[in-house]
Write a protein that holds these residues in place. Structure first.
Motif, PDB file in Angstrom:
ATOM      1  N   GLY A  11      54.331  72.694 -38.798  1.00  0.00           N
ATOM      2  CA  GLY A  11      52.896  72.475 -38.671  1.00  0.00           C
ATOM      3  C   GLY A  11      52.141  73.614 -38.036  1.00  0.00           C
ATOM      4  O   GLY A  11      51.062  73.419 -37.495  1.00  0.00           O
ATOM      5  N   THR A  28      49.902  71.648 -35.000  1.00  0.00           N
ATOM      6  CA  THR A  28      49.915  70.188 -35.070  1.00  0.00           C
ATOM      7  C   THR A  28      50.674  69.647 -33.870  1.00  0.00           C
ATOM      8  O   THR A  28      51.338  70.395 -33.143  1.00  0.00           O
ATOM      9  N   ARG A  30      53.277  67.998 -33.990  1.00  0.00           N
ATOM     10  CA  ARG A  30      54.693  68.265 -34.275  1.00  0.00           C
ATOM     11  C   ARG A  30      55.100  69.662 -33.800  1.00  0.00           C
ATOM     12  O   ARG A  30      56.169  69.851 -33.236  1.00  0.00           O
ATOM     13  N   SER A  31      54.244  70.650 -34.027  1.00  0.00           N
ATOM     14  CA  SER A  31      54.575  72.020 -33.607  1.00  0.00           C
ATOM     15  C   SER A  31      54.627  72.146 -32.090  1.00  0.00           C
ATOM     16  O   SER A  31      55.388  72.956 -31.561  1.00  0.00           O
TER      17      SER A  31
END
Length: 93
Positions: A11, A28, A30-31
């Motif tokens: 992301g 994101t 997630r990142s």
């Protein structure tokens, strides 16, 4: 404007101009789970890839002999990968 993009499946998305000036950085949730060191390493890797792509586009659009004067250098390690994905002509806005 001539730009280069790079993306990682965690992301992270990067857009830079020729020469490597950062235009956009998208992270994101997630990142952010990568941890500081891994996130920083991945961002720097993607900036390098995006810069290589932007510089190669600039070389094709402007001619390579003038780019060194502007401080825009080819990344020899990325040249083969970039050349294989570079179209014969570019439409530049």
């Amino acid at each position: 404007m001539i730009t280069g993009h790079a993306y990682h499946d965690t992301g992270i998305a990067i857009e830079v101009g020729a020469g490597g000036g950062l235009r956009t950085l998208t992270l994101t949730e997630r990142s952010m789970r990568l941890g500081r060191a891994a996130l920083a390493d991945e961002i720097l890797t993607l900036v390098r890839i995006a810069t290589g792509r932007a510089n190669e586009r600039a070389r094709h659009a402007l001619g390579g002999e003038h780019l060194e004067t502007l401080g825009i250098h080819a990344d020899t390690e990325l040249t083969e990968e970039i050349e294989s994905t570079t179209p014969e002509s570019w439409w530049v806005r």
